[in-house]
Motif scaffolding. Structure first.
Motif, PDB file in Angstrom:
ATOM      1  N   MET A 156      53.141  43.080 -17.181  1.00  0.00           N
ATOM      2  CA  MET A 156      52.198  44.057 -17.705  1.00  0.00           C
ATOM      3  C   MET A 156      51.231  43.358 -18.639  1.00  0.00           C
ATOM      4  SD  MET A 156      53.735  47.734 -18.758  1.00  0.00           S
ATOM      5  CE  MET A 156      54.360  48.709 -17.426  1.00  0.00           C
ATOM      6  N   ASP A 157      49.969  43.770 -18.577  1.00  0.00           N
ATOM      7  CA  ASP A 157      48.976  43.237 -19.490  1.00  0.00           C
ATOM      8  C   ASP A 157      48.054  44.367 -19.934  1.00  0.00           C
ATOM      9  OD1 ASP A 157      47.290  43.682 -17.313  1.00  0.00           O
ATOM     10  OD2 ASP A 157      46.953  41.564 -16.907  1.00  0.00           O
ATOM     11  N   LYS A 158      47.098  44.042 -20.786  1.00  0.00           N
ATOM     12  CA  LYS A 158      46.202  45.069 -21.329  1.00  0.00           C
ATOM     13  C   LYS A 158      45.438  45.800 -20.236  1.00  0.00           C
ATOM     14  CE  LYS A 158      45.418  43.080 -25.887  1.00  0.00           C
ATOM     15  NZ  LYS A 158      44.428  42.543 -26.826  1.00  0.00           N
ATOM     16  N   ASP A 159      44.950  45.061 -19.240  1.00  0.00           N
ATOM     17  CA  ASP A 159      44.187  45.698 -18.167  1.00  0.00           C
ATOM     18  C   ASP A 159      45.034  46.704 -17.393  1.00  0.00           C
ATOM     19  OD1 ASP A 159      41.887  44.261 -18.811  1.00  0.00           O
ATOM     20  OD2 ASP A 159      42.325  42.668 -17.372  1.00  0.00           O
ATOM     21  N   TYR A 160      46.257  46.308 -17.069  1.00  0.00           N
ATOM     22  CA  TYR A 160      47.150  47.199 -16.328  1.00  0.00           C
ATOM     23  C   TYR A 160      47.445  48.469 -17.137  1.00  0.00           C
ATOM     24  CZ  TYR A 160      51.243  49.088 -14.026  1.00  0.00           C
ATOM     25  OH  TYR A 160      52.133  49.945 -13.401  1.00  0.00           O
ATOM     26  N   ILE A 161      47.773  48.291 -18.407  1.00  0.00           N
ATOM     27  CA  ILE A 161      48.103  49.449 -19.245  1.00  0.00           C
ATOM     28  C   ILE A 161      46.878  50.335 -19.453  1.00  0.00           C
ATOM     29  CG2 ILE A 161      48.762  50.148 -21.592  1.00  0.00           C
ATOM     30  CD1 ILE A 161      50.885  48.044 -21.520  1.00  0.00           C
ATOM     31  N   THR A 162      45.703  49.729 -19.607  1.00  0.00           N
ATOM     32  CA  THR A 162      44.475  50.510 -19.763  1.00  0.00           C
ATOM     33  C   THR A 162      44.240  51.377 -18.534  1.00  0.00           C
ATOM     34  OG1 THR A 162      43.512  48.856 -21.234  1.00  0.00           O
ATOM     35  CG2 THR A 162      41.981  50.326 -20.126  1.00  0.00           C
ATOM     36  N   GLU A 163      44.386  50.794 -17.350  1.00  0.00           N
ATOM     37  CA  GLU A 163      44.232  51.552 -16.100  1.00  0.00           C
ATOM     38  C   GLU A 163      45.287  52.654 -16.004  1.00  0.00           C
ATOM     39  OE1 GLU A 163      42.042  51.323 -13.475  1.00  0.00           O
ATOM     40  OE2 GLU A 163      40.870  49.742 -14.451  1.00  0.00           O
ATOM     41  N   LEU A 164      46.530  52.312 -16.316  1.00  0.00           N
ATOM     42  CA  LEU A 164      47.634  53.261 -16.206  1.00  0.00           C
ATOM     43  C   LEU A 164      47.440  54.461 -17.130  1.00  0.00           C
ATOM     44  CD1 LEU A 164      50.477  53.957 -15.083  1.00  0.00           C
ATOM     45  CD2 LEU A 164      51.409  52.625 -16.983  1.00  0.00           C
ATOM     46  N   ILE A 165      47.175  54.191 -18.399  1.00  0.00           N
ATOM     47  CA  ILE A 165      47.016  55.282 -19.360  1.00  0.00           C
ATOM     48  C   ILE A 165      45.771  56.105 -19.047  1.00  0.00           C
ATOM     49  CG2 ILE A 165      46.730  55.886 -21.814  1.00  0.00           C
ATOM     50  CD1 ILE A 165      49.551  54.771 -20.921  1.00  0.00           C
ATOM     51  N   SER A 166      44.705  55.448 -18.630  1.00  0.00           N
ATOM     52  CA  SER A 166      43.486  56.175 -18.239  1.00  0.00           C
ATOM     53  C   SER A 166      43.792  57.149 -17.103  1.00  0.00           C
ATOM     54  CB  SER A 166      42.389  55.200 -17.810  1.00  0.00           C
ATOM     55  OG  SER A 166      41.964  54.422 -18.905  1.00  0.00           O
ATOM     56  N   SER A 167      44.594  56.707 -16.142  1.00  0.00           N
ATOM     57  CA  SER A 167      44.925  57.572 -15.004  1.00  0.00           C
ATOM     58  C   SER A 167      45.847  58.729 -15.394  1.00  0.00           C
ATOM     59  CB  SER A 167      45.560  56.755 -13.881  1.00  0.00           C
ATOM     60  OG  SER A 167      46.868  56.361 -14.212  1.00  0.00           O
ATOM     61  N   LYS A 168      46.553  58.599 -16.504  1.00  0.00           N
ATOM     62  CA  LYS A 168      47.488  59.642 -16.965  1.00  0.00           C
ATOM     63  C   LYS A 168      46.902  60.519 -18.070  1.00  0.00           C
ATOM     64  CE  LYS A 168      51.034  57.976 -14.583  1.00  0.00           C
ATOM     65  NZ  LYS A 168      51.484  58.660 -13.392  1.00  0.00           N
ATOM     66  N   LEU A 169      45.701  60.229 -18.500  1.00  0.00           N
ATOM     67  CA  LEU A 169      45.131  60.917 -19.663  1.00  0.00           C
ATOM     68  C   LEU A 169      45.045  62.428 -19.474  1.00  0.00           C
ATOM     69  CD1 LEU A 169      44.217  60.214 -22.468  1.00  0.00           C
ATOM     70  CD2 LEU A 169      41.905  59.911 -21.605  1.00  0.00           C
ATOM     71  N   ARG A 170      44.637  62.870 -18.304  1.00  0.00           N
ATOM     72  CA  ARG A 170      44.539  64.312 -18.049  1.00  0.00           C
ATOM     73  C   ARG A 170      45.914  64.968 -18.152  1.00  0.00           C
ATOM     74  NH1 ARG A 170      44.842  68.069 -13.840  1.00  0.00           N
ATOM     75  NH2 ARG A 170      43.373  69.789 -14.093  1.00  0.00           N
ATOM     76  N   LEU A 171      46.937  64.328 -17.586  1.00  0.00           N
ATOM     77  CA  LEU A 171      48.298  64.872 -17.652  1.00  0.00           C
ATOM     78  C   LEU A 171      48.807  64.924 -19.090  1.00  0.00           C
ATOM     79  CD1 LEU A 171      49.921  63.066 -14.587  1.00  0.00           C
ATOM     80  CD2 LEU A 171      49.276  65.478 -14.751  1.00  0.00           C
ATOM     81  N   ILE A 172      48.510  63.884 -19.858  1.00  0.00           N
ATOM     82  CA  ILE A 172      48.921  63.850 -21.267  1.00  0.00           C
ATOM     83  C   ILE A 172      48.227  64.974 -22.031  1.00  0.00           C
ATOM     84  CG2 ILE A 172      48.831  62.494 -23.403  1.00  0.00           C
ATOM     85  CD1 ILE A 172      49.028  59.969 -21.517  1.00  0.00           C
ATOM     86  N   ARG A 173      46.946  65.156 -21.742  1.00  0.00           N
ATOM     87  CA  ARG A 173      46.174  66.223 -22.410  1.00  0.00           C
ATOM     88  C   ARG A 173      46.725  67.597 -22.062  1.00  0.00           C
ATOM     89  NH1 ARG A 173      42.391  69.564 -20.681  1.00  0.00           N
ATOM     90  NH2 ARG A 173      41.883  68.421 -18.776  1.00  0.00           N
ATOM     91  N   THR A 174      46.964  67.858 -20.771  1.00  0.00           N
ATOM     92  CA  THR A 174      47.453  69.182 -20.379  1.00  0.00           C
ATOM     93  C   THR A 174      48.885  69.414 -20.858  1.00  0.00           C
ATOM     94  OG1 THR A 174      48.041  68.349 -18.181  1.00  0.00           O
ATOM     95  CG2 THR A 174      45.907  69.413 -18.402  1.00  0.00           C
TER      96      THR A 174
END
Length: 154
Positions: A1-19
């Protein structure tokens, strides 16, 4: 895991985290210090959050089940390990790794665990305090031996 991977992962989950938090886009954008337009772009997959915003999401929503299942238990530990490439500090209470962790080795009062999602390693003592964390197994095994020797010398 690196910063780029985590950035992509969290970005893709942001809507779910928000809801999951029952936040509107307006409130979530406000909490993260970004515009609603930027949040919408991230949620639609047209852009990604910056590292600082990913760290903020992990800190502010660390109890999110979505976030914990994406990173494997303790989001801040994963973020800190990625940012520094390892953690070597005494003490810091954990939940003991009963769900997201498998035990690799036990020596004395210390045990080495590996996260089932992020695959990083950590060393806990018998009180579930964190002593070390790294993505490198050889570094974790070496530190486990050092901790055991330091503890025996006392």
């Amino acid at each position: 895991m690196d910063k780029d991977y985590i950035t992509e992962l969290i970005s893709s989950k942001l809507r779910l985290i928000r809801t999951e938090s029952r936040y509107t886009q307006e409130k979530m954008a406000n909490v993260l210090g970004i515009s609603k337009k930027t949040l919408v772009q991230i949620e639609k997959g047209r852009s990604t959050a910056g590292w600082a915003h990913v760290v903020a999401v992990c800190a502010l929503f660390r109890n999110s089940e979505v976030l914990q299942s994406a990173l494997g238990d303790e989001p801040l530990e994963v973020i800190e390990t990625v940012a520094h490439r390892s953690i070597d500090r005494p003490k810091g209470k954990t939940l003991g790794g009963r769900i997201w962790w498998r035990e690799i080795e036990r020596k004395g009062e210390f045990r080495l665990q590996q996260n089932l999602i992020s695959y990083h390693y950590r060393i806990l003592d018998s009180y579930d305090d964190l002593w070390f964390s790294s993505f490198e197994k050889k570094d974790a095994l070496a530190r486990l031996d050092e901790l055991l020797n330091e503890n025996e010398d006392r």
